[in-house]
Write a protein that holds these residues in place. Structure first.
Motif, PDB file in Angstrom:
ATOM      1  N   GLU A 398       0.824  -1.211   0.000  1.00  0.00           N
ATOM      2  CA  GLU A 398       0.000   0.000   0.000  1.00  0.00           C
ATOM      3  C   GLU A 398       0.853   1.252   0.000  1.00  0.00           C
ATOM      4  N   ARG A 399       0.346   2.277  -0.668  1.00  0.00           N
ATOM      5  CA  ARG A 399       0.948   3.610  -0.608  1.00  0.00           C
ATOM      6  C   ARG A 399      -0.176   4.631  -0.620  1.00  0.00           C
ATOM      7  N   ILE A 400      -0.089   5.623   0.242  1.00  0.00           N
ATOM      8  CA  ILE A 400      -1.075   6.700   0.298  1.00  0.00           C
ATOM      9  C   ILE A 400      -0.441   7.977  -0.221  1.00  0.00           C
ATOM     10  N   ILE A 401      -1.080   8.596  -1.198  1.00  0.00           N
ATOM     11  CA  ILE A 401      -0.598   9.831  -1.817  1.00  0.00           C
ATOM     12  C   ILE A 401      -1.623  10.928  -1.572  1.00  0.00           C
ATOM     13  N   ASP A 402      -1.169  12.041  -1.044  1.00  0.00           N
ATOM     14  CA  ASP A 402      -2.035  13.202  -0.845  1.00  0.00           C
ATOM     15  C   ASP A 402      -1.680  14.236  -1.896  1.00  0.00           C
ATOM     16  N   ASP A 403      -2.549  14.393  -2.882  1.00  0.00           N
ATOM     17  CA  ASP A 403      -2.328  15.342  -3.962  1.00  0.00           C
ATOM     18  C   ASP A 403      -3.230  16.551  -3.758  1.00  0.00           C
ATOM     19  N   GLU A 404      -2.727  17.513  -3.007  1.00  0.00           N
ATOM     20  CA  GLU A 404      -3.464  18.761  -2.742  1.00  0.00           C
ATOM     21  C   GLU A 404      -4.875  18.482  -2.248  1.00  0.00           C
ATOM     22  N   GLY A 405      -4.976  17.568  -1.295  1.00  0.00           N
ATOM     23  CA  GLY A 405      -6.264  17.277  -0.685  1.00  0.00           C
ATOM     24  C   GLY A 405      -6.986  16.077  -1.265  1.00  0.00           C
ATOM     25  N   VAL A 406      -6.514  15.579  -2.401  1.00  0.00           N
ATOM     26  CA  VAL A 406      -7.053  14.327  -2.939  1.00  0.00           C
ATOM     27  C   VAL A 406      -6.178  13.198  -2.398  1.00  0.00           C
ATOM     28  N   VAL A 407      -6.747  12.403  -1.506  1.00  0.00           N
ATOM     29  CA  VAL A 407      -5.999  11.332  -0.856  1.00  0.00           C
ATOM     30  C   VAL A 407      -6.263  10.036  -1.612  1.00  0.00           C
ATOM     31  N   MET A 408      -5.208   9.535  -2.253  1.00  0.00           N
ATOM     32  CA  MET A 408      -5.313   8.325  -3.062  1.00  0.00           C
ATOM     33  C   MET A 408      -4.677   7.166  -2.307  1.00  0.00           C
ATOM     34  N   THR A 409      -5.472   6.171  -1.992  1.00  0.00           N
ATOM     35  CA  THR A 409      -4.960   4.960  -1.353  1.00  0.00           C
ATOM     36  C   THR A 409      -4.735   3.924  -2.445  1.00  0.00           C
ATOM     37  N   CYS A 410      -3.463   3.652  -2.704  1.00  0.00           N
ATOM     38  CA  CYS A 410      -3.056   2.784  -3.809  1.00  0.00           C
ATOM     39  C   CYS A 410      -2.579   1.459  -3.233  1.00  0.00           C
ATOM     40  N   ARG A 411      -3.066   0.367  -3.796  1.00  0.00           N
ATOM     41  CA  ARG A 411      -2.742  -0.949  -3.250  1.00  0.00           C
ATOM     42  C   ARG A 411      -2.493  -1.958  -4.373  1.00  0.00           C
ATOM     43  N   HIS A 412      -1.877  -3.073  -3.966  1.00  0.00           N
ATOM     44  CA  HIS A 412      -1.766  -4.217  -4.869  1.00  0.00           C
ATOM     45  C   HIS A 412      -3.161  -4.753  -5.146  1.00  0.00           C
ATOM     46  N   TYR A 413      -3.384  -5.171  -6.376  1.00  0.00           N
ATOM     47  CA  TYR A 413      -4.701  -5.688  -6.766  1.00  0.00           C
ATOM     48  C   TYR A 413      -5.142  -6.845  -5.891  1.00  0.00           C
ATOM     49  N   PHE A 414      -4.198  -7.655  -5.434  1.00  0.00           N
ATOM     50  CA  PHE A 414      -4.555  -8.831  -4.635  1.00  0.00           C
ATOM     51  C   PHE A 414      -5.000  -8.480  -3.219  1.00  0.00           C
ATOM     52  N   THR A 415      -4.966  -7.197  -2.833  1.00  0.00           N
ATOM     53  CA  THR A 415      -5.568  -6.809  -1.553  1.00  0.00           C
ATOM     54  C   THR A 415      -7.086  -6.826  -1.638  1.00  0.00           C
ATOM     55  N   LEU A 416      -7.613  -6.852  -2.863  1.00  0.00           N
ATOM     56  CA  LEU A 416      -9.055  -7.034  -3.015  1.00  0.00           C
ATOM     57  C   LEU A 416      -9.409  -8.464  -2.602  1.00  0.00           C
ATOM     58  N   PRO A 417     -10.543  -8.652  -1.960  1.00  0.00           N
ATOM     59  CA  PRO A 417     -10.816  -9.951  -1.325  1.00  0.00           C
ATOM     60  C   PRO A 417     -11.302 -11.047  -2.263  1.00  0.00           C
ATOM     61  N   TRP A 418     -11.649 -10.725  -3.509  1.00  0.00           N
ATOM     62  CA  TRP A 418     -12.337 -11.726  -4.302  1.00  0.00           C
ATOM     63  C   TRP A 418     -11.464 -12.492  -5.286  1.00  0.00           C
ATOM     64  N   ASP A 419     -10.194 -12.130  -5.420  1.00  0.00           N
ATOM     65  CA  ASP A 419      -9.352 -12.833  -6.384  1.00  0.00           C
ATOM     66  C   ASP A 419      -8.690 -14.037  -5.714  1.00  0.00           C
ATOM     67  N   PRO A 420      -9.008 -15.262  -6.118  1.00  0.00           N
ATOM     68  CA  PRO A 420      -8.467 -16.452  -5.444  1.00  0.00           C
ATOM     69  C   PRO A 420      -6.958 -16.573  -5.563  1.00  0.00           C
ATOM     70  N   ARG A 421      -6.343 -15.915  -6.549  1.00  0.00           N
ATOM     71  CA  ARG A 421      -4.890 -15.986  -6.696  1.00  0.00           C
ATOM     72  C   ARG A 421      -4.168 -15.331  -5.519  1.00  0.00           C
ATOM     73  N   ALA A 422      -4.888 -14.485  -4.788  1.00  0.00           N
ATOM     74  CA  ALA A 422      -4.269 -13.786  -3.663  1.00  0.00           C
ATOM     75  C   ALA A 422      -4.004 -14.716  -2.486  1.00  0.00           C
ATOM     76  N   THR A 423      -4.724 -15.796  -2.416  1.00  0.00           N
ATOM     77  CA  THR A 423      -4.646 -16.667  -1.232  1.00  0.00           C
ATOM     78  C   THR A 423      -4.363 -18.124  -1.591  1.00  0.00           C
ATOM     79  N   ASP A 424      -3.849 -18.381  -2.801  1.00  0.00           N
ATOM     80  CA  ASP A 424      -3.604 -19.774  -3.193  1.00  0.00           C
ATOM     81  C   ASP A 424      -2.227 -20.279  -2.784  1.00  0.00           C
ATOM     82  N   GLY A 425      -1.481 -19.455  -2.045  1.00  0.00           N
ATOM     83  CA  GLY A 425      -0.177 -19.879  -1.548  1.00  0.00           C
ATOM     84  C   GLY A 425       0.990 -19.494  -2.438  1.00  0.00           C
ATOM     85  N   SER A 426       0.719 -19.002  -3.624  1.00  0.00           N
ATOM     86  CA  SER A 426       1.804 -18.625  -4.519  1.00  0.00           C
ATOM     87  C   SER A 426       2.281 -17.211  -4.206  1.00  0.00           C
TER      88      SER A 426
END
Length: 546
Positions: A398-426
């Motif tokens: 994760e990285r948080i960027i504050d662009d003049e009041g626009v706070v963008m929380t940027c993360r790896h796609y696999f932090t989303l809970p629905w992709d099974p590749r995130a938790t298959d052990g690889s």
């Protein structure tokens, strides 16, 4: 949707380049989307004719090609430019730029590309020696005979380039030597080196380092391996300066030296001691002021850390100029190469990126390079100004960027809970992107494997952290985190996604609409995302509401 011209008064990329590299109309308008050939890929005309067209198909605009002293001057005093001429001719036919790599006195510390007549004449061309008296296959930089032989061949090469490509339409940059450094010992202990070691530290170096008290190397710096490394770094740099000055006189172009990293807890001599490493930058800049760039060859983990060391910031004492522009001539060619390139250009406005031995890499490894270079080519057409680089893995998510009041929380796609590749052990593949600010509430995102949400500062401060289920909504019965709210009631404005459009950018910098990402593709307006394995350019527009 009508094409939209992405305008900027002055690209940061162009500004940094003009501040760093010496006046150069070719490269100041150019970003190196490169690849370096494997060491033996240009040793025959047939190999050159086969490999360069393949590099064009992969999406490269520049190829880093070895030039071998042993082939250029196999007979002393007789120069043979056959291989190099064919390289230029084929590159010109393919619309490619070339960066020659001078494999002269040293290649990866060793003198393995020196001609046979040089290697056999040890008396005339002495070798470096360890502290125990063991001679090495490393030419001593303290020998004037070594320097003059190397300089003669290199100068002949530069003169030939000036005649073959006078406008630098093909040859745009030159690497002098390759991964200079001492191995087995931190410094050379040959008789000439020992004599130099006992001399006072040069005044020019003391001045560059801000040291007022003169003395011998041992008196000024001590007697450990790191003193030995400083000593060698100065003399390697002074040697290279002779070649660099010759290049400037003959055919002026940007010049760089590359470094093998001091990684994995090794000491000088265990890694190639005294090369153009970040911790020796001041010594190299003082000893070789004609060199424009000290460039890292990155094969180890911790890519972001390595590049940050070489993207050296603006300093008042340098007259407002960038101390060192980031250029990565060698990086491990792998499935993560593409997102690393996007990060380097986005975060550090890199001059260029170049996976090593790309001619020998598998399609699975080169695909990410091709995809990333396609996106970068489009982005550079738009001359972006304000950019960030994103690069995530399984640990750094994760990285948080504050662009003049626009706070963008940027993360790896696999932090989303629905992709099974995130938790298959690889192991997670790296996700990365270039994020570009076009204007207020207006962004481009180019990359793979990332997800971003956008909030106002007050919204971010008051957000409630919840554990999400596989559908992306709060899990039933889950408790919120220990986040402490500033107020019990929401107070302030929010940001919403006005639109997320997948686009392309043409050669005129005009944006072309492909499709709208809404509904499931934006989690009903909650974020913008690009899946792992997908490579996309998204145009994101926001709006504020209460």
């Amino acid at each position: 949707m009508k094409g939209r011209i992405l305008s900027a008064l002055l690209s940061i990329f162009m500004m940094l380049l003009s501040n760093t590299l010496r006046a150069d109309n070719v490269i100041s308008q150019f970003h190196i989307l490169g690849g370096e050939l494997s060491n033996s890929a240009a040793t025959s005309v047939s190999d050159i004719e086969e490999v360069l067209p393949r590099m064009k198909v992969l999406g490269l605009n520049t190829v880093l090609v070895p030039v071998y002293w042993e082939f250029l001057e196999s007979v002393e005093g007789q120069m043979d430019f056959t291989l190099f001429d064919r390289t230029i001719d084929v590159a010109r036919q393919q619309g490619l730029k070339i960066v020659p790599l001078w494999f002269g006195a040293w290649k990866n510390s060793m003198s393995c590309y020196a001609p046979a007549w040089f290697k056999r004449d040890v008396k005339r061309f002495p070798r470096a020696v360890t502290a125990e008296g063991k001679p090495l296959e490393i030419a001593s930089c303290f020998s004037n005979n070594v320097l003059q032989a190397d300089l003669k061949a290199f100068s002949a090469l530069m003169q030939h380039i000036a005649e073959k490509d006078p406008q630098r339409e093909v040859v745009i940059m030159m690497q002098i030597e390759n991964e200079i450094g001492m191995l087995e010992s931190a410094r050379d202990h040959s008789p000439m080196a020992e004599k130099a070691y006992k001399q006072p530290v040069p005044q020019a170096l003391l001045k560059a380092l801000g040291i007022k008290q003169p003395g011998s190397w041992a008196e000024v710096f001590g007697t450990d391996d790191y003193t030995d490394e400083k000593f060698m770094a100065w003399h390697y740099a002074c040697y290279v300066e002779h070649l660099a000055q010759a290049a400037r006189r003959i055919h002026n172009m940007p010049l760089y030296v590359n470094a093998a990293m001091n990684s994995r807890g090794r000491k000088p001599g265990e890694y190639p001691s005294a090369g153009p490493l970040a911790h020796l930058a001041d010594i190299w800049k003082a000893g070789a002021p004609s060199i424009d760039i000290l460039a890292p060859d990155i094969y180890d983990t911790g890519f972001k850390s390595w590049v940050s060391q070489y993207a050296m910031p603006l300093r008042p004492q340098d007259g407002g100029k960038l101390k060192n522009r980031l250029f990565i001539p060698e990086s491990r060619c792998c499935e993560n190469s593409g997102v690393r390139a996007l990060y380097a250009f986005g975060e550090h406005q890199a001059l260029g990126f170049s996976p090593f031995a790309i001619d020998q890499a598998s399609p699975k490894e080169t695909e990410s390079v091709t995809q990333a270079y396609n996106l970068l080519s489009q982005i550079f057409n738009a001359k972006p100004q304000n950019t960030w680089g994103l690069l995530f893995d399984q640990e750094d998510r994760e990285r948080i960027i504050d662009d003049e009041g626009v706070v963008m929380t940027c993360r790896h796609y696999f932090t989303l809970p629905w992709d099974p590749r995130a938790t298959d052990g690889s192991t997670w593949p790296e996700g990365g992107a270039m994020l570009i600010r076009l204007g207020k509430y207006d962004y481009l995102l180019a990359g793979s494997g990332v997800v971003i949400d956008f909030k106002t500062r007050i919204e971010k401060q008051q957000e409630q952290q919840k554990k999400l289920g596989e559908d992306g909504f709060a899990e039933a019965g889950s408790e919120t985190s220990n986040f402490k709210f500033q107020t019990s009631n929401f107070n302030g404005s929010r940001l919403g996604l006005l639109s997320v459009d997948e686009v392309t950018i043409d050669h005129q910098g005009q944006m072309q609409f492909l499709r709208r990402h809404n509904g499931d593709q934006s989690h009903q307006g909650r974020h913008a995302r690009i899946s792992v394995g997908d490579w996309k350019l998204l145009h994101i527009q926001l709006y504020e509401y209460k």
